[in-house]
Motif scaffolding. Sequence first.
Motif, PDB file in Angstrom:
ATOM      1  N   HIS A   1      95.036  26.418  23.114  1.00 47.02           N
ATOM      2  CA  HIS A   1      94.880  25.516  24.175  1.00 47.02           C
ATOM      3  C   HIS A   1      93.633  24.874  24.102  1.00 47.02           C
ATOM      4  O   HIS A   1      92.566  25.565  23.611  1.00 47.02           O
TER       5      HIS A   1
ATOM      6  N   TYR B   1     104.643  24.091  30.558  1.00 45.25           N
ATOM      7  CA  TYR B   1     104.792  22.846  30.260  1.00 45.25           C
ATOM      8  C   TYR B   1     106.327  22.505  30.357  1.00 45.25           C
ATOM      9  O   TYR B   1     106.668  21.398  29.932  1.00 45.25           O
TER      10      TYR B   1
ATOM     11  N   ALA C   1     100.209  19.519  24.952  1.00 44.66           N
ATOM     12  CA  ALA C   1      99.415  20.093  25.943  1.00 44.66           C
ATOM     13  C   ALA C   1      98.200  19.360  26.286  1.00 44.66           C
ATOM     14  O   ALA C   1      97.694  19.300  27.428  1.00 44.66           O
TER      15      ALA C   1
END
Length: 461
Positions: free
Chosen positions: A166, A291, A131
């Motif tokens: 994240h 994603y 990510a």
Amino acid sequence: MLFNSFEFIFLFLPLTVCLYFFISRLVGSLSAKILLLSASMFFYARWNPAYSVLIIGSMLVNFGLGKALPAHPFKKTLLMLGLSGNLGLLFYYKYVDFFIETVNQFTRQQWPLVEIVLPLGISFFTFQQIAYLVDSYRGLTSEYNPISYGVFVSFFPQLVAGPIVHHREMMLQFSSPANFRINGFNLSKGFFIFLMGLAKKVVIADTFGVVANTGYAGVELLSTQEAWITSLAYAVQLYFDFSGYSDMAIGLALMFNIRLPINFDSPYKSKNIKEFWRRWHITLGRFLRDYVYIPLGGSKQGTPKTLGNLFLTFLLGGIWHGAGWTFVIWGMLHGLALVFYQLLQRFRFQVPNALAIVFTFLFVNFTWVFFRAADFSDAFTLLERMIVQHPGSSEFFLVANKYDSPVWLIGIILLFCPNSVEIGERFKPNLRYAILIVSLFLLNLLYLNSMIQQDFLYFDF
């Protein structure tokens, strides 16, 4: 080192918390972050020191790629190299033996297996860094120093089994001056949430796990009633095991003034399969959406393509969970269920809420059989015994009855009560919660001394 160990609770955790805030105040935030990075690497190395080199190398390479990507003249090629490297590493350690076994089955060859021990947390820290690379390619990351990046990847509360965090929600927290000052409320609330998660694991999940493991060890001997008890025991075990770990991670992080994302929101209360995946392993669902599903085209290319993207996303989600055809089938079943639900929505078909919850849970429970069974033979045998009436052995009930304590009733009731996140939001540093913290602490100590402790289930994924 495990969260449910005396070494962690009485030595590593208090020492790390005290040193972190002491060094932060005495020397500065950078030194505190170095201490936290070192403690996290020590935590990981206690499992297998050799694999510390793996995670350190992974962090260094991905950090370098992330810094180079935004302005690189061939950034798409660089991104492909970075993604290939991360996925290749994951494939080698997690899927190479599965690949060799599959090739042997189809070609009737006898290629030897590599038999590599799966590094703890590799699925989680690999996804986090994928990510990061993708967002760096999109220009969504800022200049971060390697220490902050190292803490982001290796932060010990969520390193081994998530939540999948994240960089946007973590990096700024590791740079905020306020987060390096001791906060009594966060310490007490974090410890309270940690104890709730620990109780989920050692009191409830491990108790149900004894019954589930006994049933799955001899599925061909189970009666219909015993088969249902086995499947339901695993459904409860899995939820409290993984949500318990996530709660412990959230509580531990809060003690350092870091807020991790919620990973579970009472998923067995879901009225449909789509809602289930908004409540179960929320951070994995978020990753797959952002994603995998959206890059495939999401819902912007017509109904057939949308349904195909949805199915493929959950197929990949099944493969992420484990190297085996049972996980492939599990992912396919959930993908098909989501496709069916999307099609059903066109007819505005309505089911009473209570019935919808039962139907959704029954589907999830049936598919958990593929998730847990050692192979297709065990999975189909257990499902057949759940559907077709069978007599069984009394030996299973000797085990079931041994652990047929109030824990069973408490565990099932808690599935439909306010969850630990909701309870945590009500926390106040008063006498009532002080008594509750002490009671939870003593209860956990009692079960930590028991003989039924088991590893966290998601350590295998």
